[in-house]
Design an enzyme around this catalytic site. Structure first.
Site, PDB file in Angstrom:
ATOM      1  N   ARG A   1       5.052   3.742  18.042  1.00 49.46           N
ATOM      2  CA  ARG A   1       6.247   3.226  17.429  1.00 49.46           C
ATOM      3  C   ARG A   1       7.432   3.872  18.064  1.00 49.46           C
ATOM      4  NH1 ARG A   1       6.016   2.862  11.977  1.00 49.46           N
ATOM      5  NH2 ARG A   1       3.808   3.292  11.777  1.00 49.46           N
TER       6      ARG A   1
ATOM      7  N   GLU B   1      -3.869  -2.979   6.164  1.00 50.89           N
ATOM      8  CA  GLU B   1      -4.958  -3.683   6.843  1.00 50.89           C
ATOM      9  C   GLU B   1      -5.888  -4.346   5.850  1.00 50.89           C
ATOM     10  OE1 GLU B   1      -5.104  -0.644  10.663  1.00 50.89           O
ATOM     11  OE2 GLU B   1      -6.343  -0.183   8.926  1.00 50.89           O
TER      12      GLU B   1
ATOM     13  N   HIS C   1       0.842  -1.190   0.000  1.00 50.64           N
ATOM     14  CA  HIS C   1       0.000   0.000   0.000  1.00 50.64           C
ATOM     15  C   HIS C   1       0.883   1.247   0.000  1.00 50.64           C
ATOM     16  CE1 HIS C   1       1.085  -0.862   4.157  1.00 50.64           C
ATOM     17  NE2 HIS C   1       0.852   0.393   4.454  1.00 50.64           N
TER      18      HIS C   1
ATOM     19  N   HIS D   1     -13.820   1.211  15.773  1.00 54.69           N
ATOM     20  CA  HIS D   1     -14.582   1.152  17.021  1.00 54.69           C
ATOM     21  C   HIS D   1     -15.727   2.153  17.058  1.00 54.69           C
ATOM     22  CE1 HIS D   1     -12.333   4.792  18.132  1.00 54.69           C
ATOM     23  NE2 HIS D   1     -11.289   4.182  17.607  1.00 54.69           N
TER      24      HIS D   1
ATOM     25  N   THR E   1      -5.786  -4.065  16.290  1.00 59.42           N
ATOM     26  CA  THR E   1      -5.265  -2.800  16.790  1.00 59.42           C
ATOM     27  C   THR E   1      -6.119  -2.246  17.935  1.00 59.42           C
ATOM     28  OG1 THR E   1      -4.710  -0.541  16.136  1.00 59.42           O
ATOM     29  CG2 THR E   1      -6.365  -1.644  14.823  1.00 59.42           C
TER      30      THR E   1
ATOM     31  N   GLU F   1      -1.827  -4.358  18.564  1.00 57.65           N
ATOM     32  CA  GLU F   1      -1.052  -3.125  18.494  1.00 57.65           C
ATOM     33  C   GLU F   1      -1.856  -2.030  19.181  1.00 57.65           C
ATOM     34  OE1 GLU F   1      -0.626  -2.170  14.367  1.00 57.65           O
ATOM     35  OE2 GLU F   1       0.660  -3.898  13.944  1.00 57.65           O
ATOM     36  N   ASN F   2      -1.195  -0.927  19.506  1.00 58.45           N
ATOM     37  CA  ASN F   2      -1.928   0.277  19.889  1.00 58.45           C
ATOM     38  C   ASN F   2      -2.199   1.081  18.621  1.00 58.45           C
ATOM     39  OD1 ASN F   2       0.996   0.417  20.058  1.00 58.45           O
ATOM     40  ND2 ASN F   2       0.755   2.576  20.579  1.00 58.45           N
ATOM     41  N   ALA F   3      -3.283   1.832  18.626  1.00 59.40           N
ATOM     42  CA  ALA F   3      -3.654   2.593  17.423  1.00 59.40           C
ATOM     43  C   ALA F   3      -3.002   3.965  17.409  1.00 59.40           C
ATOM     44  CB  ALA F   3      -5.170   2.740  17.355  1.00 59.40           C
ATOM     45  N   LEU F   4      -2.826   4.556  18.593  1.00 57.74           N
ATOM     46  CA  LEU F   4      -2.263   5.901  18.694  1.00 57.74           C
ATOM     47  C   LEU F   4      -1.089   5.876  19.666  1.00 57.74           C
ATOM     48  CD1 LEU F   4      -5.721   7.718  19.063  1.00 57.74           C
ATOM     49  CD2 LEU F   4      -4.355   7.495  16.969  1.00 57.74           C
TER      50      LEU F   4
END
Length: 488
Positions: free
Chosen positions: A418, A184, A91, A298, A340, A378-381
């Protein structure tokens, strides 16, 4: 006792910067990355994750692969004693949350789109999205004689060939196969680059001529040649009740609406299925795990229509499990599921978005575990606070530590989004170190053990009927404690 406690250990990986390899496919940040890897290793993390951008490696022309820069990065990871999760990033980087750099898909592929713009995902008003090729061209030989899937398979085969030393040495342990925008498995239903703003419901993205023809053929076969793609589902920033499709007694509940939603979500599942079949053949026998990523949508989860999930291709309703179907497809390929928004609490969300990240995480993780998968998160933010870490810890071992062996349910791994200077600053770094230790159930671990079994060949193709049996009845998620028993 220590051996039993080790069974509660959850691996922690950290994503490297999006632009580790620069936009001209060179590796110029050696000193910076080496220093970051050293700090991560000192914090006890197990490995790092990196995007391996198609737009960079095959940027010069069909099958003209250049892996030089990535080899240099992988060498540093190996020297730091860390494992590596490699994302096959088919992507574009740019246009999504957190994208700080712009790396398009290969120019020669985009040139084909200049004469045939329908190779790109398209919304109802005809706007093209150039982040990722439409799954409508998965089997169309439009790319100098190759189909999209053949391009992805050739790329992965070249990766295996060129990264043999790192695969053989057990450095690369995870191959995450990109299946859509942001890597994704979804449709690009909420592109910021086209004006989408949270919590818009997004749009169905299937109006390129290839998907349109596919839908018309499917409708005719079902005895409804008059059915067309939806024209009543609103625009990116609508709310569900402002559309005919998603309102309380809307189109989504009609025979026609259900047919469309099944077709739309089934196309996505088969897209993942076909590409994973290729990935499995390529990496057969390697000591790696295949993985895919599912997006954490969500918002609008608390309303019966689940509009934002539906436009993304996840046919999830209060009485239908749109994630367990995907999990079941993954079982055929011995692949793991990466989800995520593991750090989010419902209480942090605005009420207008009808958002429920905690329930969503519980549903998706439970779906994966019920199908017997390794499930990762994972965490999104980006977050550096104890609240976020403790939420991740709770989701990693929903019923806490089991002192007598493996807990009934736990994450296989967690990847932190990250690495940055901010993460490695004093207080943030200290909290992060504690978090890693807690994820490891306070156990120290020898990274040289834990061999992954050689990848076995995918099982025979599973019919859609068998896959869709996982959708109903929708079971309650497994119990999750309110808080972790090993807080930061």
């Amino acid at each position: 006792m220590a051996g039993n406690m080790l069974a509660n250990y959850v691996q922690v990986n950290v994503m490297l910067p999006l632009d580790v390899v620069s936009v001209d496919n060179t590796f110029e940040k050696g000193d910076q990355i080496r220093a970051q890897l050293k700090k991560l290793a000192e914090a006890g993390v197990d490995g790092v994750m990196i995007d391996v951008w198609w737009g960079l490696v095959e940027g010069k022309g069909p099958k003209a692969y250049d892996w030089t820069a990535y080899k240099q990065v992988f060498q540093l990871v190996q020297e730091a004693g860390l494992k590596l999760q490699a994302i096959m990033s088919f992507h574009q980087c740019g246009g999504n949350v957190g994208d700080v750099v712009n790396i398009p898909i290969p120019q020669w592929v985009r040139d084909i789109g200049a004469t045939d713009p329908d190779i790109f995902y398209t919304n109802r008003s005809g706007t093209r999205n150039i982040e990722y090729l439409t799954l409508g061209v998965d089997d169309q030989p439009l790319f100098h004689g190759r189909t999209a899937i053949q391009m992805y398979a050739d790329y992965m085969a070249s990766f295996r060939e060129n990264m043999k030393q790192f695969l053989d040495a057990g450095v690369i342990v995870d191959i995450e196969v990109g299946l859509g925008p942001a890597g994704e498995m979804r449709y690009p239903s909420y592109p910021q680059s086209q004006g989408w703003v949270f919590p818009g419901i997004g749009e169905f993205i299937c109006y390129d001529k290839y998907l349109e023809a596919d839908f018309k053929a499917a409708a005719a076969k079902a005895g409804h040649p008059e059915w067309e793609l939806p024209d009543d589902a609103g625009e990116y920033n609508d709310t569900p009740e402002n559309t005919q499709f998603f309102k309380d007694d809307g189109t989504y509940l009609t025979e026609k609406g259900k047919f469309f939603l099944s077709w739309y979500s089934n196309k996505l599942i088969k897209h993942g299925d076909k590409i994973l079949d290729e990935a499995n053949q390529v990496f057969l026998g390697c000591r790696v795990q295949l993985a895919i990523k599912i997006s954490g949508i969500h918002w609008w989860y608390r309303v019966p229509n689940h509009a934002a999930e539906l436009t993304a291709g996840y046919y999830n309703l209060d009485d239908r499990d749109g994630y367990r179907t995907i999990a079941r497809m993954l079982t055929r390929h011995h692949a793991s599921l990466n989800f995520t928004c593991a750090e989010m609490r419902d209480s942090e969300q605005s009420s207008e978005a009808k958002s429920a990240p905690e329930e969503l995480v519980q549903q998706v993780l439970s779906a994966g575990w019920r199908e017997g998968l390794n499930v990762a998160c994972e965490n999104a933010l980006g977050r550096y606070d104890a609240t976020a870490y403790n939420t991740i810890l709770r989701n990693a071992r929903p019923e806490g530590v089991n002192k007598n062996g493996p807990p009934e349910h736990k994450l296989f791994g967690f990847t932190y989004l990250r690495v940055s200077d901010e993460l490695l600053e004093e207080q943030n770094y200290e909290t992060f170190q504690t978090f890693v230790k807690r994820m490891h159930a306070n156990q120290s671990h020898d990274r040289s053990v834990d061999p992954i079994a050689p990848l076995e060949r995918s099982e025979p193709e599973m019919s859609l009927e068998v896959i869709l049996q996982a959708a109903e009845p929708k079971l309650e998620p497994f119990p999750f404690d309110e808080n972790t028993d090993l807080p930061v």
